[in-house]
Design a protein around this motif. Structure first.
Motif, mmCIF file in Angstrom:
data_model
loop_
_atom_site.group_PDB
_atom_site.id
_atom_site.type_symbol
_atom_site.label_atom_id
_atom_site.label_comp_id
_atom_site.label_asym_id
_atom_site.label_seq_id
_atom_site.Cartn_x
_atom_site.Cartn_y
_atom_site.Cartn_z
ATOM 1 N N GLU A 261 0.742 -1.174 0.110
ATOM 2 C CA GLU A 261 -0.022 -0.153 -0.145
ATOM 3 C C GLU A 261 0.622 1.246 0.115
ATOM 4 O OE1 GLU A 261 -3.890 -1.778 2.408
ATOM 5 O OE2 GLU A 261 -2.262 -0.803 3.578
ATOM 6 N N LYS A 264 2.157 1.602 -3.490
ATOM 7 C CA LYS A 264 0.771 1.721 -4.443
ATOM 8 C C LYS A 264 0.907 0.738 -5.410
ATOM 9 C CE LYS A 264 0.515 6.784 -3.386
ATOM 10 N NZ LYS A 264 0.204 8.163 -4.057
ATOM 11 N N ASN A 265 1.333 -0.410 -4.912
ATOM 12 C CA ASN A 265 1.529 -1.726 -5.977
ATOM 13 C C ASN A 265 0.217 -2.336 -6.096
ATOM 14 O OD1 ASN A 265 1.958 -4.264 -7.115
ATOM 15 N ND2 ASN A 265 4.010 -3.294 -7.506
ATOM 16 N N LYS A 266 -0.807 -2.238 -6.889
ATOM 17 C CA LYS A 266 -2.208 -2.791 -6.823
ATOM 18 C C LYS A 266 -2.242 -4.284 -6.879
ATOM 19 C CE LYS A 266 -4.359 1.424 -8.663
ATOM 20 N NZ LYS A 266 -5.358 1.823 -9.708
ATOM 21 N N ASP A 267 -1.139 -4.693 -7.691
ATOM 22 C CA ASP A 267 -0.949 -6.069 -8.019
ATOM 23 C C ASP A 267 -0.828 -6.839 -6.441
ATOM 24 O OD1 ASP A 267 -1.553 -6.050 -10.780
ATOM 25 O OD2 ASP A 267 0.442 -5.792 -11.069
ATOM 26 N N ARG A 270 -3.680 -6.687 -3.902
ATOM 27 C CA ARG A 270 -4.627 -7.776 -4.344
ATOM 28 C C ARG A 270 -3.980 -9.212 -3.880
ATOM 29 N NH1 ARG A 270 -5.673 -4.603 -9.034
ATOM 30 N NH2 ARG A 270 -4.312 -5.823 -10.122
#
Length: 281
Positions: A261, A264-267, A270
């Motif tokens: 977070e 800011k690594n969305k992969d 998730r």
């Protein structure tokens, strides 16, 4: 009739061209490539090798007039590629690809290095060389029939660029500036594996399911660092999960989520959310 004759002429012409396109004959000045590692630096020289074939070499009656530019070979410009910065006759030459032109005289040669652009050696004559040096020539007893370029007298940090033809030899000292690189490599190796080495080893052992305990040992050498990366901590969580250490895996996954977070690594956000859910069930 005229039309048929015309077609026959065209077919004959095409047939002759086809034969000419396939024909190979020996080159009078065959091409040559030498590659030599000096210290840690790779040097590659590409040139063509003319032979005397009963001719005089230098001077008014020779094939190479004194004090005029020569391509230092035959056919196209001689090409040298240097993998690191070096010193030639104590003058610096940066790593790169160069063409070599020379201007022989009776007692010395002027040697010119140009940034390589093409095999057209005449295109360099009017340009400013990157480096120019003058080196004395010497006479050799044994007659050399075919022009030769070589890298001789190799040491761990030096060599000599040598031109030899007929009874003339020119040797140019080269110093390889590898000392800092070598010392750096020594210090790095003796200091032990890096975090990248440990992470790659842990990744392989885990993915191959070879030795999970060793994989955990390696990954924790990385994650105990002051600033571990989210993907490294995520790998630790996966290994702990596969070892059945569910509580520790959950702690690692939550830490990886926080780091993901922050980055800011969305992969990986998730992936960690999914992993935390499976560990919490």
């Amino acid at each position: 009739m005229l039309k048929n004759t015309y077609l026959i002429l065209i077919c004959t012409f095409c047939f002759i061209n086809s034969i000419n396109g396939q024909l190979r004959t020996p080159a009078l000045s065959p091409s040559a490539t030498i590659t030599q590692t000096v210290g840690l630096t790779d040097i590659r020289i590409e040139y063509s090798r003319p032979s005397l074939r009963g001719r005089n070499l230098f001077g008014v009656e020779g094939i190479i007039p004194f004090n005029e530019f020569w391509r230092t070979g035959a056919n196209t410009a001689t090409k040298i590629t240097i993998g690191d910065d070096i010193l030639i006759n104590n003058k610096p030459l940066k790593k790169g690809t160069y063409s070599i032109l020379t201007k022989p005289s009776s007692t010395s040669w002027d040697i010119y290095f140009y940034t390589y652009e093409s095999g057209n050696w005449n295109s360099y004559v009017t340009k400013e060389p990157i480096l120019s040096i003058t080196q004395n020539s010497q006479k050799v007893t044994d007659k050399v029939e075919t022009f030769s370029i070589a890298l001789e007298e190799l040491t761990i940090h030096s060599s000599k660029l040598v031109f030899t033809w007929e009874n003339t030899k020119v040797s140019i000292p080269i110093h390889i500036k590898n000392e800092e690189k070598i010392v750096s490599n020594i210090k790095k190796t003796l200091s032990g594996p890096s975090n990248i080495d440990y992470f790659r080893s842990a990744l392989y052992l885990h993915e191959a399911q070879l030795d999970l305990n060793t994989a955990l040992e390696y990954i924790q050498k990385v994650t105990k660092d002051e600033n571990p990366r989210f993907f490294q901590v995520y790998r630790e969580a996966l290994i702990l999960k596969d070892l059945g250490r569910k509580k520790e895996a959950l702690t690692a996954a939550k830490k990886s989520l926080e780091l993901s977070e922050n980055s800011k690594n969305k992969d990986f956000i998730r992936l960690n959310q999914k992993l935390i859910k499976s560990l919490s069930e």
